[in-house]
Design a protein around this motif. Structure first.
Motif, PDB file in Angstrom:
ATOM      1  N   TRP A  55      96.308  22.092 -52.100  1.00  0.00           N
ATOM      2  CA  TRP A  55      96.449  22.396 -53.531  1.00  0.00           C
ATOM      3  C   TRP A  55      96.557  23.891 -53.797  1.00  0.00           C
ATOM      4  N   GLY A  56      97.166  24.624 -52.888  1.00  0.00           N
ATOM      5  CA  GLY A  56      97.403  26.037 -53.127  1.00  0.00           C
ATOM      6  C   GLY A  56      96.257  26.943 -52.769  1.00  0.00           C
ATOM      7  N   GLU A  57      95.293  26.450 -51.975  1.00  0.00           N
ATOM      8  CA  GLU A  57      94.157  27.264 -51.517  1.00  0.00           C
ATOM      9  C   GLU A  57      93.492  27.998 -52.684  1.00  0.00           C
ATOM     10  N   LEU A  58      93.316  27.286 -53.801  1.00  0.00           N
ATOM     11  CA  LEU A  58      92.632  27.765 -55.008  1.00  0.00           C
ATOM     12  C   LEU A  58      93.462  28.745 -55.829  1.00  0.00           C
ATOM     13  N   VAL A  59      94.518  29.324 -55.237  1.00  0.00           N
ATOM     14  CA  VAL A  59      95.296  30.334 -55.948  1.00  0.00           C
ATOM     15  C   VAL A  59      95.949  29.747 -57.199  1.00  0.00           C
ATOM     16  N   LEU A  60      96.501  28.541 -57.090  1.00  0.00           N
ATOM     17  CA  LEU A  60      97.210  27.957 -58.225  1.00  0.00           C
ATOM     18  C   LEU A  60      96.309  27.778 -59.436  1.00  0.00           C
ATOM     19  N   PHE A  61      95.028  27.545 -59.197  1.00  0.00           N
ATOM     20  CA  PHE A  61      94.103  27.331 -60.306  1.00  0.00           C
ATOM     21  C   PHE A  61      93.772  28.626 -61.044  1.00  0.00           C
ATOM     22  N   TYR A  62      94.094  29.758 -60.440  1.00  0.00           N
ATOM     23  CA  TYR A  62      93.747  31.051 -61.028  1.00  0.00           C
ATOM     24  C   TYR A  62      94.974  31.914 -61.280  1.00  0.00           C
ATOM     25  N   LEU A  63      96.155  31.309 -61.365  1.00  0.00           N
ATOM     26  CA  LEU A  63      97.370  32.090 -61.551  1.00  0.00           C
ATOM     27  C   LEU A  63      97.308  32.930 -62.824  1.00  0.00           C
ATOM     28  N   GLU A  64      96.787  32.341 -63.905  1.00  0.00           N
ATOM     29  CA  GLU A  64      96.729  33.092 -65.157  1.00  0.00           C
ATOM     30  C   GLU A  64      95.907  34.363 -64.992  1.00  0.00           C
ATOM     31  N   ARG A  65      94.816  34.268 -64.255  1.00  0.00           N
ATOM     32  CA  ARG A  65      93.987  35.449 -63.998  1.00  0.00           C
ATOM     33  C   ARG A  65      94.666  36.409 -63.021  1.00  0.00           C
ATOM     34  N   LEU A  66      95.263  35.863 -61.971  1.00  0.00           N
ATOM     35  CA  LEU A  66      95.880  36.721 -60.963  1.00  0.00           C
ATOM     36  C   LEU A  66      97.050  37.510 -61.527  1.00  0.00           C
ATOM     37  N   VAL A  67      97.754  36.923 -62.485  1.00  0.00           N
ATOM     38  CA  VAL A  67      98.862  37.638 -63.095  1.00  0.00           C
ATOM     39  C   VAL A  67      98.379  38.916 -63.780  1.00  0.00           C
ATOM     40  N   MET A  68      97.112  38.947 -64.188  1.00  0.00           N
ATOM     41  CA  MET A  68      96.571  40.153 -64.800  1.00  0.00           C
ATOM     42  C   MET A  68      96.600  41.341 -63.834  1.00  0.00           C
ATOM     43  N   LEU A  69      96.612  41.056 -62.524  1.00  0.00           N
ATOM     44  CA  LEU A  69      96.712  42.130 -61.535  1.00  0.00           C
ATOM     45  C   LEU A  69      98.025  42.893 -61.661  1.00  0.00           C
ATOM     46  N   ASP A  70      99.041  42.235 -62.215  1.00  0.00           N
ATOM     47  CA  ASP A  70     100.354  42.872 -62.318  1.00  0.00           C
ATOM     48  C   ASP A  70     100.308  44.134 -63.167  1.00  0.00           C
ATOM     49  N   ARG A  71      99.338  44.207 -64.081  1.00  0.00           N
ATOM     50  CA  ARG A  71      99.228  45.396 -64.933  1.00  0.00           C
ATOM     51  C   ARG A  71      98.944  46.651 -64.108  1.00  0.00           C
ATOM     52  N   VAL A  72      98.234  46.478 -63.007  1.00  0.00           N
ATOM     53  CA  VAL A  72      97.803  47.642 -62.236  1.00  0.00           C
ATOM     54  C   VAL A  72      98.480  47.741 -60.875  1.00  0.00           C
ATOM     55  N   SER A  73      99.051  46.632 -60.381  1.00  0.00           N
ATOM     56  CA  SER A  73      99.618  46.671 -59.029  1.00  0.00           C
ATOM     57  C   SER A  73     100.965  47.389 -58.987  1.00  0.00           C
ATOM     58  N   LYS A  74     101.754  47.285 -60.070  1.00  0.00           N
ATOM     59  CA  LYS A  74     103.053  47.976 -60.153  1.00  0.00           C
ATOM     60  C   LYS A  74     103.974  47.606 -58.998  1.00  0.00           C
ATOM     61  N   LEU A  75     103.985  46.314 -58.641  1.00  0.00           N
ATOM     62  CA  LEU A  75     104.819  45.838 -57.546  1.00  0.00           C
ATOM     63  C   LEU A  75     106.159  45.326 -58.076  1.00  0.00           C
ATOM     64  N   GLN A  76     107.166  45.322 -57.216  1.00  0.00           N
ATOM     65  CA  GLN A  76     108.454  44.741 -57.580  1.00  0.00           C
ATOM     66  C   GLN A  76     108.365  43.225 -57.657  1.00  0.00           C
TER      67      GLN A  76
END
Length: 255
Positions: free
Chosen positions: A222-243
């Protein structure tokens, strides 16, 4: 509808012998494969096919079981080749029922990349399995870079298989009960899946997908728990500045 099981493990006797005899090979999980389970892992013939028929599985994608070959030092290179030859032999014997994901020894980065190419181009493997860290080197470490580059070039996926957390983490979060309960809690109950999910997140934050935008990664369970926290993980995009940040990822998962 055809049912394809993509994380179906095997344990060849040669690899088991290596784990049992090479110092440092056991990461604490060898005791998870006793008795009947060990017998089924070793079987690549009629017993496995009968169980597939019984459970309605049309095709198994075979792969080496945990802990993989990362703890075997230079011995892992030869064992990877032998394990992949065994997997290819099973596929050749039953091509309509088996496919395979290659085993690699990531402690030797260039050898791992070469073996991936051999396994895909010569043996017909569909990709390879990542067994997490090499020692304290996480999946975003440059030791894995040759394999990521090869997988992207070959257009084959890498499946992140759970790995037992490091000893310090187990002692802090997964200990204090009995030896059997501690092991279960730190592996198949919960610890494996947090570990695999964090390793995937580290791939994103480490810029692996920026460097290799065509790299395909499969997450199981089931996505090794990552899928359940996608909404939270997307918040990292504010600071990661990745392509290619979390919001651009589309994960393939398996149960």
């Amino acid at each position: 509808m055809k049912i394809i099981a993509i994380e179906e493990h095997v344990l060849p006797d040669e690899v088991k012998h290596g784990w049992d005899t090479i110092p440092g090979a056991d990461d604490g999980t060898l005791g998870l494969n006793p008795g009947l389970l060990g017998e089924r892992l070793a079987d690549l013939g009629e017993q496995r096919l009968a169980l597939m028929d019984e459970t309605g599985v049309d095709v198994q994608v075979l792969s080496l079981t945990t802990p993989g070959l990362n703890n075997l030092g230079h011995h892992g290179v030869d064992l990877a080749r032998r394990a992949n030859d065994i997997l290819a032999g099973a596929v050749s014997a039953h091509p309509s029922r088996f496919q395979a994901m290659a085993a690699l020894s990531f402690a030797q980065p260039d050898e791992a990349a070469r073996e991936l190419r051999r396994a895909v181009e010569e043996l017909g493997c569909k990709g390879a399995v990542l067994f997490g860290r090499v020692g304290d080197k996480n999946l975003d470490h440059m030791i894995f870079e040759p394999t990521f580059a090869s997988a992207a070039e070959l257009n084959v996926p890498l499946l992140i298989h759970p790995q037992i957390p490091q000893t310090s983490i187990r002692d802090t979060y997964y200990a204090g009960f009995s030896a059997r309960v501690d092991l279960a809690l730190s592996t198949f109950a919960l610890g494996w899946h947090f570990e695999a999910g964090i390793q995937f997140v580290r791939l994103i934050l480490g810029g692996v997908f920026d460097r290799h935008p065509n790299l395909q990664v499969i997450l199981g369970h089931w996505g090794e728990l990552v899928l359940f926290y996608l909404e939270r993980l997307v918040m990292l995009d504010r600071v990661s500045k990745l392509q290619r940040p979390s919001s651009t990822m589309s994960a393939t998962t398996s149960i």
